[in-house]
Design a protein around this motif. Structure first.
Motif, PDB file in Angstrom:
ATOM      1  N   LYS A  99       0.375  63.430  14.392  1.00 41.36           N
ATOM      2  CA  LYS A  99      -0.689  62.471  14.072  1.00 41.36           C
ATOM      3  C   LYS A  99      -2.059  62.965  14.543  1.00 41.36           C
ATOM      4  CE  LYS A  99       2.363  58.490  14.130  1.00 41.36           C
ATOM      5  NZ  LYS A  99       3.615  59.186  14.239  1.00 41.36           N
ATOM      6  N   GLY A 100      -2.091  64.147  15.171  1.00 41.52           N
ATOM      7  CA  GLY A 100      -3.345  64.707  15.643  1.00 41.52           C
ATOM      8  C   GLY A 100      -3.722  64.291  17.051  1.00 41.52           C
ATOM      9  N   THR A 101      -2.812  63.631  17.765  1.00 42.76           N
ATOM     10  CA  THR A 101      -3.083  63.178  19.123  1.00 42.76           C
ATOM     11  C   THR A 101      -2.777  64.300  20.111  1.00 42.76           C
ATOM     12  OG1 THR A 101      -2.418  60.938  18.490  1.00 42.76           O
ATOM     13  CG2 THR A 101      -2.511  61.420  20.849  1.00 42.76           C
ATOM     14  N   PRO A 102      -3.730  64.650  20.992  1.00 46.68           N
ATOM     15  CA  PRO A 102      -3.442  65.673  22.010  1.00 46.68           C
ATOM     16  C   PRO A 102      -2.355  65.169  22.961  1.00 46.68           C
ATOM     17  CG  PRO A 102      -5.806  65.278  21.835  1.00 46.68           C
ATOM     18  CD  PRO A 102      -5.124  64.205  21.048  1.00 46.68           C
ATOM     19  N   ARG A 103      -1.251  65.927  23.061  1.00 47.08           N
ATOM     20  CA  ARG A 103      -0.145  65.512  23.913  1.00 47.08           C
ATOM     21  C   ARG A 103      -0.041  66.356  25.174  1.00 47.08           C
ATOM     22  NH1 ARG A 103       3.692  62.311  21.289  1.00 47.08           N
ATOM     23  NH2 ARG A 103       4.433  61.987  23.401  1.00 47.08           N
ATOM     24  N   TYR A 104      -0.441  67.616  25.093  1.00 47.01           N
ATOM     25  CA  TYR A 104      -0.401  68.519  26.241  1.00 47.01           C
ATOM     26  C   TYR A 104      -1.699  69.314  26.227  1.00 47.01           C
ATOM     27  CZ  TYR A 104       1.051  72.480  29.133  1.00 47.01           C
ATOM     28  OH  TYR A 104       1.127  73.449  30.101  1.00 47.01           O
ATOM     29  N   VAL A 105      -2.454  69.228  27.314  1.00 52.81           N
ATOM     30  CA  VAL A 105      -3.761  69.890  27.382  1.00 52.81           C
ATOM     31  C   VAL A 105      -3.861  70.673  28.677  1.00 52.81           C
ATOM     32  CG1 VAL A 105      -6.264  69.566  27.390  1.00 52.81           C
ATOM     33  CG2 VAL A 105      -4.826  68.017  26.059  1.00 52.81           C
ATOM     34  N   VAL A 106      -4.301  71.898  28.563  1.00 56.27           N
ATOM     35  CA  VAL A 106      -4.624  72.724  29.733  1.00 56.27           C
ATOM     36  C   VAL A 106      -6.108  73.022  29.634  1.00 56.27           C
ATOM     37  CG1 VAL A 106      -4.217  74.899  30.928  1.00 56.27           C
ATOM     38  CG2 VAL A 106      -2.332  73.773  29.746  1.00 56.27           C
ATOM     39  N   ASN A 114     -11.858  73.777  38.608  1.00 58.17           N
ATOM     40  CA  ASN A 114     -10.526  73.191  38.597  1.00 58.17           C
ATOM     41  C   ASN A 114      -9.790  73.530  37.307  1.00 58.17           C
ATOM     42  OD1 ASN A 114     -11.057  72.019  41.028  1.00 58.17           O
ATOM     43  ND2 ASN A 114     -11.094  69.916  40.270  1.00 58.17           N
ATOM     44  N   VAL A 115      -8.476  73.614  37.414  1.00 63.19           N
ATOM     45  CA  VAL A 115      -7.609  73.723  36.253  1.00 63.19           C
ATOM     46  C   VAL A 115      -6.899  72.385  36.123  1.00 63.19           C
ATOM     47  CG1 VAL A 115      -5.617  74.875  35.246  1.00 63.19           C
ATOM     48  CG2 VAL A 115      -7.278  76.197  36.551  1.00 63.19           C
ATOM     49  N   LEU A 116      -6.950  71.795  34.939  1.00 64.11           N
ATOM     50  CA  LEU A 116      -6.319  70.505  34.691  1.00 64.11           C
ATOM     51  C   LEU A 116      -5.197  70.670  33.680  1.00 64.11           C
ATOM     52  CD1 LEU A 116      -9.542  68.343  34.268  1.00 64.11           C
ATOM     53  CD2 LEU A 116      -8.118  68.552  36.305  1.00 64.11           C
ATOM     54  N   ILE A 117      -4.066  70.064  33.964  1.00 69.22           N
ATOM     55  CA  ILE A 117      -2.944  70.040  33.039  1.00 69.22           C
ATOM     56  C   ILE A 117      -2.629  68.566  32.799  1.00 69.22           C
ATOM     57  CG2 ILE A 117      -0.549  70.688  32.625  1.00 69.22           C
ATOM     58  CD1 ILE A 117      -1.038  72.994  34.652  1.00 69.22           C
ATOM     59  N   THR A 118      -2.637  68.159  31.539  1.00 71.00           N
ATOM     60  CA  THR A 118      -2.443  66.754  31.202  1.00 71.00           C
ATOM     61  C   THR A 118      -1.333  66.607  30.167  1.00 71.00           C
ATOM     62  OG1 THR A 118      -4.813  66.393  31.517  1.00 71.00           O
ATOM     63  CG2 THR A 118      -3.605  64.669  30.388  1.00 71.00           C
ATOM     64  N   PHE A 119      -0.421  65.669  30.425  1.00 74.40           N
ATOM     65  CA  PHE A 119       0.593  65.270  29.453  1.00 74.40           C
ATOM     66  C   PHE A 119       0.249  63.843  29.028  1.00 74.40           C
ATOM     67  CE2 PHE A 119       2.756  68.498  31.909  1.00 74.40           C
ATOM     68  CZ  PHE A 119       3.464  69.213  30.951  1.00 74.40           C
ATOM     69  N   ALA A 120       0.217  63.591  27.727  1.00 73.63           N
ATOM     70  CA  ALA A 120      -0.155  62.262  27.229  1.00 73.63           C
ATOM     71  C   ALA A 120       0.957  61.697  26.356  1.00 73.63           C
ATOM     72  CB  ALA A 120      -1.450  62.354  26.428  1.00 73.63           C
ATOM     73  N   ASP A 121       0.977  60.356  26.242  1.00 72.91           N
ATOM     74  CA  ASP A 121       1.956  59.707  25.374  1.00 72.91           C
ATOM     75  C   ASP A 121       1.456  59.729  23.932  1.00 72.91           C
ATOM     76  OD1 ASP A 121       0.054  57.684  25.160  1.00 72.91           O
ATOM     77  OD2 ASP A 121       1.132  56.306  26.475  1.00 72.91           O
ATOM     78  N   ALA A 122       2.200  59.069  23.037  1.00 74.08           N
ATOM     79  CA  ALA A 122       1.868  59.090  21.609  1.00 74.08           C
ATOM     80  C   ALA A 122       0.536  58.429  21.295  1.00 74.08           C
ATOM     81  CB  ALA A 122       2.983  58.416  20.813  1.00 74.08           C
ATOM     82  N   LYS A 123       0.035  57.580  22.196  1.00 80.18           N
ATOM     83  CA  LYS A 123      -1.263  56.937  21.986  1.00 80.18           C
ATOM     84  C   LYS A 123      -2.406  57.756  22.574  1.00 80.18           C
ATOM     85  CE  LYS A 123       0.693  52.335  21.905  1.00 80.18           C
ATOM     86  NZ  LYS A 123       0.760  51.032  22.548  1.00 80.18           N
ATOM     87  N   GLY A 124      -2.084  58.865  23.234  1.00 79.46           N
ATOM     88  CA  GLY A 124      -3.108  59.704  23.841  1.00 79.46           C
ATOM     89  C   GLY A 124      -3.446  59.316  25.265  1.00 79.46           C
TER      90      GLY A 124
END
Length: 136
Positions: A99-106, A114-124
């Motif tokens: 759907k174009g939603t970012p789910r995993y971002v580094v 800083n280095v950021l690692i983010t996991f997101a749900d289906a709503k972002g």
């Protein structure tokens, strides 16, 4: 109609056909695409699309309104699935769902290193955020 009139009519049609062909060729010809003046090995553009055999964009290189540079790769269904970006504050790599939603971002932030690692749900919505600071 006399034979001479037929011959004159054919001659006029022949001349008109030659003139029309020459005119169309002259109007339709254009210069081939060239690189910008200066370095002939550099192609300069604001946006670039890499297309498949059918001419469908599968990868896009573009500059956002905010000055950020992005590379976006699409899957076989033409949905953005991977996006690399860089702006004045950070560089990032984002994996997107169908759907174009970012789910995993580094991302690496310039300001605090800083280095950021983010996991997101289906709503972002971020569900797991890991931050690695410069001092560990």
């Amino acid at each position: 109609m006399k034979c001479m009139q037929k011959f004159a009519g054919l001659a006029v049609l022949g001349v008109a056909g030659v003139c029309g062909s020459a005119g169309a060729t002259w109007l339709m010809q254009s210069e081939p695409v060239q690189a910008q003046e200066g370095d002939k090995d550099v192609l300069t553009a604001r946006e670039f699309h890499l297309v498949d055999d059918k001419g469908v964009p599968r990868m896009m290189f573009d500059i956002g309104d905010d000055g950020s540079a992005r590379i976006t790769m699409m899957d076989a269904n033409l949905k953005p699935r991977l996006q690399l970006g860089v702006d004045g504050e950070q560089a990032s790599c984002a994996f997107l769902d169908d759907k174009g939603t970012p789910r995993y971002v580094v991302a690496h932030r310039n300001k605090d290193n800083n280095v950021l690692i983010t996991f997101a749900d289906a709503k972002g919505t971020p569900r797991l955020l890991q931050s690695l600071t410069d001092d560990g």
